[in-house]
Design a protein around this motif. Sequence first.
Motif, PDB file in Angstrom:
ATOM      1  N   GLN A 199       0.838  -1.192   0.000  1.00 36.05           N
ATOM      2  CA  GLN A 199       0.000   0.000   0.000  1.00 36.05           C
ATOM      3  C   GLN A 199       0.876   1.247   0.000  1.00 36.05           C
ATOM      4  OE1 GLN A 199      -2.472   0.370   3.463  1.00 36.05           O
ATOM      5  NE2 GLN A 199      -3.373   2.322   2.813  1.00 36.05           N
ATOM      6  N   ALA A 248       0.186  -5.176   4.998  1.00 35.13           N
ATOM      7  CA  ALA A 248      -0.825  -5.507   6.002  1.00 35.13           C
ATOM      8  C   ALA A 248      -0.266  -6.380   7.117  1.00 35.13           C
ATOM      9  CB  ALA A 248      -2.015  -6.204   5.330  1.00 35.13           C
ATOM     10  N   PRO A 251       1.781  -3.979  10.284  1.00 36.00           N
ATOM     11  CA  PRO A 251       1.012  -2.742  10.465  1.00 36.00           C
ATOM     12  C   PRO A 251       1.838  -1.659  11.160  1.00 36.00           C
ATOM     13  CG  PRO A 251       0.282  -4.447  12.001  1.00 36.00           C
ATOM     14  CD  PRO A 251       1.212  -5.105  11.036  1.00 36.00           C
TER      15      PRO A 251
END
Length: 446
Positions: A199, A248, A251
């Motif tokens: 991400q 993910a 985190p």
Amino acid sequence: MLDSYEGGGAAALASQQPGSSHQAGEHQAGVEGQQSDRQEQARQHLRELLRVFGTQVNGGVVPELVSLRFVHFYCKVLLPGDRPWFFRMVCSELGLDVAAVEAATRQWRAALEKSSGSQLQAEALHRSAERLGASTRPLYTQILVPIAQLEGGIDFLVRMRADLLEVTRAHPAFAGPLRALSEHLRQALAGWFSPGLLQLTTIGWGSAHGALLEKVMQYEAVHPMSGWQDLKRRLSPTDRRVYAFMHACLPGEPLVLLHTALSSTPPTSMAQLLPGHGSSDGGGGGVSSEGTAGGAGSSGGSLPPTVATFYSISSTQPGLSGVDLGHFLIKRAAEAVQAEFPSVRTLVTLSPVPNFRAWLMARLAYKAQQEALLAARAGGDSGGGVSGDGVGGGDGSGGGDSAASPLLSEADGASLAAAARALPPHAQQDSYALAGSRLVSSAPRK
């Protein structure tokens, strides 16, 4: 078994306390003896654990309990000093099975000799090839996926590979099998950290939590920061952006950080982006948020930026060494910059090239000497020349190549010379080459 070990040898060792001063020697000898016993017990437990794992793999399925015990053993039983023998034992017990490779090779050769092009024999040939390929993969590769499927398993594998790389550097005598283990682990991590699973995050002073901001400052490896004010300036919303790849399974932990400056013209040195760069405080502090020379911020944001400069990129996870994340982060960040600022048309990197300034100045001096020599010869002055081994001979750019094509065009040579002269003195060891739409950095020739 592991639980009883932890409650026995490890707990007993931790409970030892020195008695009176005259018993100090006996206590030290006792501690060393218990340490030796603890390591021997740990080796026995690991050997048994690996044996059970090998049995389960041959059955086709690795139970979750086996993976859990492996992680538990590494995290709770091993001490940092135990890691060298741990990795060596994993390589020896679960490494390449030479006998299996030889047997698969014989089957492959036999299938190849019998092959005549029929469909049945072609299938047999493919099966033999699959068995041969499987035999060349060490047994320990088959525990990586079950561990990765555990909660926190991928994070564990990243940290374990960081430990493995450290052990490999510290024990070169055993580096061969350890490097093979590291490479198999790197290949697995490269799949789990592929760009499609990452991400892209923009980190801002007002949008990120304190722990993440602290990591941005801690992980900056190219231009260390002097403190929170320095960090705030580098996160200025007017002319700076910091991009990061997140995963993910980790985190709140940035994997790679990319610092970007927005301006109206390409910078010619780090001093324009971070005034005070290379000073004794080690940071880039002391510049206001409008301090990007010629940048969008210099006019208070009245003009949209046309140039984005990627001036610092840092990988934060040693365990992901060799996994190409920075390349993809720059591509994604370039797309994000141009989506937010359509006016940006030029993308620039300021990339460190050690000793670039010294090399460049030597090349330019050599070129000037050659031009002076040619001019002197043309004028009939045979005493005004210089020898062909010139200034550049010592750094690999020496004489004998005057007949070759020019290294730099006149325009690029002048631009690069101006950029090099603008660098601070410390740039002799830490130089920067401008790579943009017109100037491209190049490492010194060896």
